[in-house]
Scaffold this motif. Structure first.
Motif, PDB file in Angstrom:
ATOM      1  N   LEU A 286       4.284  -6.258  -4.127  1.00 57.47           N
ATOM      2  CA  LEU A 286       4.484  -6.587  -5.542  1.00 57.47           C
ATOM      3  C   LEU A 286       5.154  -7.953  -5.684  1.00 57.47           C
ATOM      4  N   LYS A 287       6.135  -8.228  -4.839  1.00 61.09           N
ATOM      5  CA  LYS A 287       6.795  -9.533  -4.857  1.00 61.09           C
ATOM      6  C   LYS A 287       5.774 -10.641  -4.587  1.00 61.09           C
ATOM      7  N   THR A 288       4.884 -10.410  -3.634  1.00 62.06           N
ATOM      8  CA  THR A 288       3.829 -11.377  -3.306  1.00 62.06           C
ATOM      9  C   THR A 288       2.898 -11.586  -4.492  1.00 62.06           C
ATOM     10  N   ALA A 289       2.530 -10.494  -5.155  1.00 59.17           N
ATOM     11  CA  ALA A 289       1.666 -10.603  -6.335  1.00 59.17           C
ATOM     12  C   ALA A 289       2.341 -11.454  -7.415  1.00 59.17           C
ATOM     13  N   ARG A 290       3.608 -11.226  -7.630  1.00 54.46           N
ATOM     14  CA  ARG A 290       4.330 -11.985  -8.655  1.00 54.46           C
ATOM     15  C   ARG A 290       4.446 -13.459  -8.281  1.00 54.46           C
ATOM     16  N   LEU A 291       4.731 -13.731  -7.004  1.00 53.65           N
ATOM     17  CA  LEU A 291       4.872 -15.123  -6.549  1.00 53.65           C
ATOM     18  C   LEU A 291       3.570 -15.906  -6.655  1.00 53.65           C
ATOM     19  N   THR A 292       2.454 -15.233  -6.452  1.00 50.78           N
ATOM     20  CA  THR A 292       1.152 -15.910  -6.454  1.00 50.78           C
ATOM     21  C   THR A 292       0.434 -15.801  -7.793  1.00 50.78           C
ATOM     22  N   GLY A 293       0.969 -15.011  -8.711  1.00 53.51           N
ATOM     23  CA  GLY A 293       0.323 -14.822 -10.008  1.00 53.51           C
ATOM     24  C   GLY A 293      -0.872 -13.892  -9.952  1.00 53.51           C
ATOM     25  N   ALA A 294      -0.994 -13.119  -8.871  1.00 54.32           N
ATOM     26  CA  ALA A 294      -2.130 -12.196  -8.740  1.00 54.32           C
ATOM     27  C   ALA A 294      -2.003 -11.049  -9.739  1.00 54.32           C
ATOM     28  N   LEU A 295      -3.073 -10.842 -10.486  1.00 54.28           N
ATOM     29  CA  LEU A 295      -3.118  -9.741 -11.450  1.00 54.28           C
ATOM     30  C   LEU A 295      -4.133  -8.686 -11.031  1.00 54.28           C
ATOM     31  N   GLU A 296      -4.693  -8.876  -9.835  1.00 54.29           N
ATOM     32  CA  GLU A 296      -5.735  -7.995  -9.319  1.00 54.29           C
ATOM     33  C   GLU A 296      -5.479  -7.752  -7.839  1.00 54.29           C
ATOM     34  N   ALA A 297      -5.813  -6.541  -7.377  1.00 54.18           N
ATOM     35  CA  ALA A 297      -5.703  -6.199  -5.964  1.00 54.18           C
ATOM     36  C   ALA A 297      -6.935  -5.418  -5.546  1.00 54.18           C
ATOM     37  N   VAL A 298      -7.431  -5.708  -4.347  1.00 63.55           N
ATOM     38  CA  VAL A 298      -8.540  -4.958  -3.754  1.00 63.55           C
ATOM     39  C   VAL A 298      -7.963  -4.304  -2.514  1.00 63.55           C
ATOM     40  N   LEU A 299      -7.939  -2.962  -2.522  1.00 66.19           N
ATOM     41  CA  LEU A 299      -7.189  -2.226  -1.516  1.00 66.19           C
ATOM     42  C   LEU A 299      -8.034  -1.199  -0.780  1.00 66.19           C
ATOM     43  N   LYS A 300      -7.602  -0.854   0.429  1.00 66.39           N
ATOM     44  CA  LYS A 300      -8.329   0.054   1.319  1.00 66.39           C
ATOM     45  C   LYS A 300      -8.128   1.505   0.895  1.00 66.39           C
ATOM     46  N   GLU A 301      -9.217   2.164   0.528  1.00 66.89           N
ATOM     47  CA  GLU A 301      -9.164   3.591   0.189  1.00 66.89           C
ATOM     48  C   GLU A 301      -8.747   4.414   1.420  1.00 66.89           C
ATOM     49  N   ASN A 302      -8.312   5.631   1.174  1.00 64.60           N
ATOM     50  CA  ASN A 302      -7.907   6.616   2.185  1.00 64.60           C
ATOM     51  C   ASN A 302      -6.578   6.290   2.849  1.00 64.60           C
ATOM     52  N   SER A 303      -5.874   5.306   2.350  1.00 69.46           N
ATOM     53  CA  SER A 303      -4.615   4.867   2.938  1.00 69.46           C
ATOM     54  C   SER A 303      -3.420   5.414   2.155  1.00 69.46           C
ATOM     55  N   PRO A 304      -2.341   5.823   2.850  1.00 69.76           N
ATOM     56  CA  PRO A 304      -1.150   6.274   2.135  1.00 69.76           C
ATOM     57  C   PRO A 304      -0.440   5.129   1.400  1.00 69.76           C
ATOM     58  N   SER A 305      -0.771   3.894   1.745  1.00 65.47           N
ATOM     59  CA  SER A 305      -0.245   2.736   1.015  1.00 65.47           C
ATOM     60  C   SER A 305      -1.225   2.271  -0.039  1.00 65.47           C
ATOM     61  N   CYS A 306      -2.466   2.050   0.378  1.00 61.83           N
ATOM     62  CA  CYS A 306      -3.433   1.310  -0.426  1.00 61.83           C
ATOM     63  C   CYS A 306      -4.485   2.144  -1.147  1.00 61.83           C
ATOM     64  N   GLY A 307      -4.555   3.431  -0.894  1.00 58.53           N
ATOM     65  CA  GLY A 307      -5.565   4.243  -1.565  1.00 58.53           C
ATOM     66  C   GLY A 307      -5.491   4.073  -3.074  1.00 58.53           C
ATOM     67  N   VAL A 308      -6.633   3.827  -3.692  1.00 58.21           N
ATOM     68  CA  VAL A 308      -6.687   3.649  -5.147  1.00 58.21           C
ATOM     69  C   VAL A 308      -7.134   4.942  -5.823  1.00 58.21           C
ATOM     70  N   HIS A 309      -8.073   5.635  -5.216  1.00 59.67           N
ATOM     71  CA  HIS A 309      -8.569   6.902  -5.756  1.00 59.67           C
ATOM     72  C   HIS A 309      -8.416   8.043  -4.759  1.00 59.67           C
ATOM     73  N   VAL A 310      -8.356   7.685  -3.461  1.00 58.09           N
ATOM     74  CA  VAL A 310      -8.375   8.688  -2.397  1.00 58.09           C
ATOM     75  C   VAL A 310      -7.337   8.346  -1.331  1.00 58.09           C
ATOM     76  N   ILE A 311      -6.597   9.378  -0.895  1.00 56.13           N
ATOM     77  CA  ILE A 311      -5.694   9.260   0.240  1.00 56.13           C
ATOM     78  C   ILE A 311      -6.055  10.370   1.229  1.00 56.13           C
ATOM     79  N   SER A 312      -5.539  10.289   2.424  1.00 53.66           N
ATOM     80  CA  SER A 312      -5.785  11.336   3.417  1.00 53.66           C
ATOM     81  C   SER A 312      -4.599  12.274   3.476  1.00 53.66           C
ATOM     82  N   ARG A 313      -4.896  13.557   3.630  1.00 58.48           N
ATOM     83  CA  ARG A 313      -3.848  14.554   3.835  1.00 58.48           C
ATOM     84  C   ARG A 313      -4.419  15.639   4.723  1.00 58.48           C
TER      85      ARG A 313
END
Length: 147
Positions: free
Chosen positions: A95-122
């Motif tokens: 989040l700090k990186t997003a704020r420093l760079t002005g990023a308002l969008e993120a493309v993240l890896k699904e199935n991840s406990p950090s980055c999952g957007v719709h799906v995580i693994s359990r």
């Protein structure tokens, strides 16, 4: 001087960096093509949170990333070690990186406990939910897309 294109946070593993828990990548050539006109900011929340690569597989115990941020769930590695603090720290750094760079969008890896957007693994299975980093980014108004 030509202005920089819009910044977008991207899971480093999707860009071909070997940052996944198993020391491998999840290179997505189609994603690279789609981001050619953007200022790509690669991140790995787990690494930013102080975890090594490779590292034991991790899962959110119950609920999702929002529950972790609110203290109702934990992130545990496959050996039973609580790594919740690492995941929260990594999310905060992204989040700090997003704020420093002005990023308002993120493309993240699904199935991840950090980055999952719709799906995580359990329990080795895919389940509906968001990761810790995704939950924090969304709360801050950053649009998250899962790949």
């Amino acid at each position: 001087m030509k202005p920089l294109p819009p910044a977008v946070i991207v899971s480093a593993c999707l860009l071909g960096l070997k940052t996944r828990y198993n020391g491998k990548d999840a290179l997505n050539p189609e994603l690279l093509k789609s981001l050619k006109d953007k200022n790509i900011i690669p991140v790995c929340p787990e690494q930013l949170g102080g975890l090594p690569t490779p590292r034991p597989r991790c899962e959110i115990t119950n609920g999702g990333g929002k529950d972790v941020l609110e203290g109702r769930a934990q992130v545990m590695d496959e050996h039973g070690k609580d790594v919740t603090a690492n995941f929260i720290k990594g999310a905060e750094e992204v989040l700090k990186t997003a704020r420093l760079t002005g990023a308002l969008e993120a493309v993240l890896k699904e199935n991840s406990p950090s980055c999952g957007v719709h799906v995580i693994s359990r329990g080795g299975a895919r389940t509906k939910g968001v990761g810790v980093t995704t939950a924090l980014l969304k709360k801050a108004g950053v649009k998250a897309t899962g790949v």
